[in-house]
Design an enzyme around this catalytic site. Structure first.
Site, PDB file in Angstrom:
ATOM      1  CE1 TYR A  74      36.622  34.360  45.196  1.00 50.76           C
ATOM      2  CE2 TYR A  74      37.050  34.070  47.536  1.00 50.76           C
ATOM      3  CZ  TYR A  74      36.212  34.447  46.514  1.00 50.76           C
ATOM      4  OH  TYR A  74      34.949  34.922  46.792  1.00 50.76           O
ATOM      5  CB  CYS A  75      41.596  36.617  41.732  1.00 54.64           C
ATOM      6  SG  CYS A  75      42.796  35.639  40.810  1.00 54.64           S
ATOM      7  CD  GLN A  76      36.355  34.964  37.179  1.00 59.08           C
ATOM      8  OE1 GLN A  76      35.781  35.532  38.091  1.00 59.08           O
ATOM      9  NE2 GLN A  76      35.855  33.892  36.602  1.00 59.08           N
ATOM     10  N   GLY A  78      43.515  33.422  38.988  1.00 58.00           N
ATOM     11  CA  GLY A  78      44.712  33.074  39.748  1.00 58.00           C
ATOM     12  C   GLY A  78      45.811  34.109  39.668  1.00 58.00           C
ATOM     13  CB  ILE A 102      36.482  32.144  41.986  1.00 57.18           C
ATOM     14  CG1 ILE A 102      35.216  31.840  42.794  1.00 57.18           C
ATOM     15  CG2 ILE A 102      36.159  32.680  40.598  1.00 57.18           C
ATOM     16  CD1 ILE A 102      34.344  33.042  43.068  1.00 57.18           C
TER      17      ILE A 102
END
Length: 110
Positions: A74-76, A78, A102
């Site tokens: 996951y990241c901020q 996508g 996230i």
């Protein structure tokens, strides 16, 4: 959900929902929840139990994970998780899941 099934030899990542990730974590799944945001972003907040490995470390090939173990990324927003999944596949990881942003995680943060 059995995350060891459903992978083709073409090495494609699979999208996974936050709910599915939460259920996996509740069952004690032997998978790595990988946060590919920057260390500063991770320090501000992250999903409990996740490992911080910024996307630029992936580019450098510095990945201290077993290639046969499931990895949920996951990241901020996508975007970085998508490219990180592709990078992991190119590096030989075979069980890669993209949770995306996230901000979709409704279960609280550390």
């Amino acid at each position: 959900m059995d995350i060891t099934k459903g992978f083709s030899p073409t090495r494609q990542y699979t999208s996974i929902t936050p709910r599915e990730v939460h259920e996996l974590m509740a069952t004690g799944c032997d998978c790595t929840l990988l946060d590919v945001r920057t260390p500063d972003e991770y320090e501000q907040y992250h999903i409990a139990g996740s490992v911080s490995l910024p996307d630029y470390e992936l580019i450098a090939g510095n990945i201290p994970l077993k290639k046969t173990s499931p990895v949920v990324v996951y990241c901020q927003s996508g975007a970085r998780s998508y490219t990180a999944c592709l990078r992991l596949l190119r590096l030989g990881f075979c069980k890669v899941y993209d949770m995306g942003a996230i901000t979709r995680w409704p279960y609280g943060f550390e």
